[in-house]
Design an enzyme around this catalytic site. Sequence first.
Site, short mmCIF file in Angstrom:
data_model
loop_
_atom_site.label_atom_id
_atom_site.label_comp_id
_atom_site.label_asym_id
_atom_site.label_seq_id
_atom_site.Cartn_x
_atom_site.Cartn_y
_atom_site.Cartn_z
CG MET A 150 40.98 63.27 54.96
SD MET A 150 39.67 63.96 53.91
CE MET A 150 40.04 63.18 52.35
CB CYS A 151 44.35 59.24 57.61
SG CYS A 151 46.03 59.61 57.03
N GLY A 152 41.63 58.01 57.17
CA GLY A 152 40.40 57.47 57.71
C GLY A 152 40.70 56.42 58.75
NE ARG A 168 38.53 60.71 56.86
CZ ARG A 168 38.26 62.01 57.00
NH1 ARG A 168 37.15 62.51 56.47
NH2 ARG A 168 39.07 62.80 57.68
#
Length: 295
Positions: free
Chosen positions: A1-3, A32
């Site tokens: 999960m990244c933002g 995130r």
Amino acid sequence: MCGIAGIQVRDPSLEPRLGELLAVMLHQAAERGPDSAGVALYGDARLTPPGHAAVSLTGLRVPAAEATARLGGDSDAVAAGQALVVRSATLSTEELERTVRRTFPEAVVTGRGSSLAVLKGVGHPDTLIEEFALRRAAGRQGVVHTRMATESAVTPEAAHPFSVGGNVCLVHNGSFANHATIRRELVAEGALFDSDNDSEVGARFIAHELAQGADLEKSLRLLCERFDGFYTLLVTTGDSFAVVRDAIACKPAVVAETDAWVAMASEYRCLAALPGIESARIFEPEPERVYLWQH
């Protein structure tokens, strides 16, 4: 999960506030991806003065003043946290990059262009906001990314954005399943890689297609045809801002648009403080549809 998040400013009166707006977006995306973060800034005169070529670096552990002295000529360097931006008023971007690589072979080039600065670092995004002096930035467009590492090391080089061609940047939330195969194909075509990150493969694929004559929209369509996996991508050039998602739209994305700006993010909370958000057109991008805005 990244933002991921970014904004293209249409109203010139908002350009002095670009860094302030991006800092809020990056802060809201911090949960995130607490491992590392990065920023791409288009048109920030303190880092990329008008009329100058610019090359962004990581991995160079010398002060900016020493880097300037070693470069010679009219080139100079300015530090921004764990990144360094080298500028020249007389060299072309290509000439400046060759000079930088010759002078600092240990450094990794993370961006190059006429108005682009790419700042990346390891640490919590809120800390990096201060290291980058992000709130002081101005400009016409910007992109931010917070990373939760999955397939490669937590290093500045593996952080996003990935910028492997002039003024082009990519940020990615998700993972590419067949990146190793496409990496081998690109290496056979002469591509050189700076990290093991699967997202860099996507960036270099787009750069390869652009070099072959495709425009940004076609390059992203070709990426959708070739890459397997789950992804939301935000890809920018000096005057373009594009969003695309995979065939099942697994990774979240929201776009908001007004007459003054267009922005996208992984979550609405990254956009909630933008001026005029209450009257914005807000929508979720459809699967495998390329959305592209020109400055």
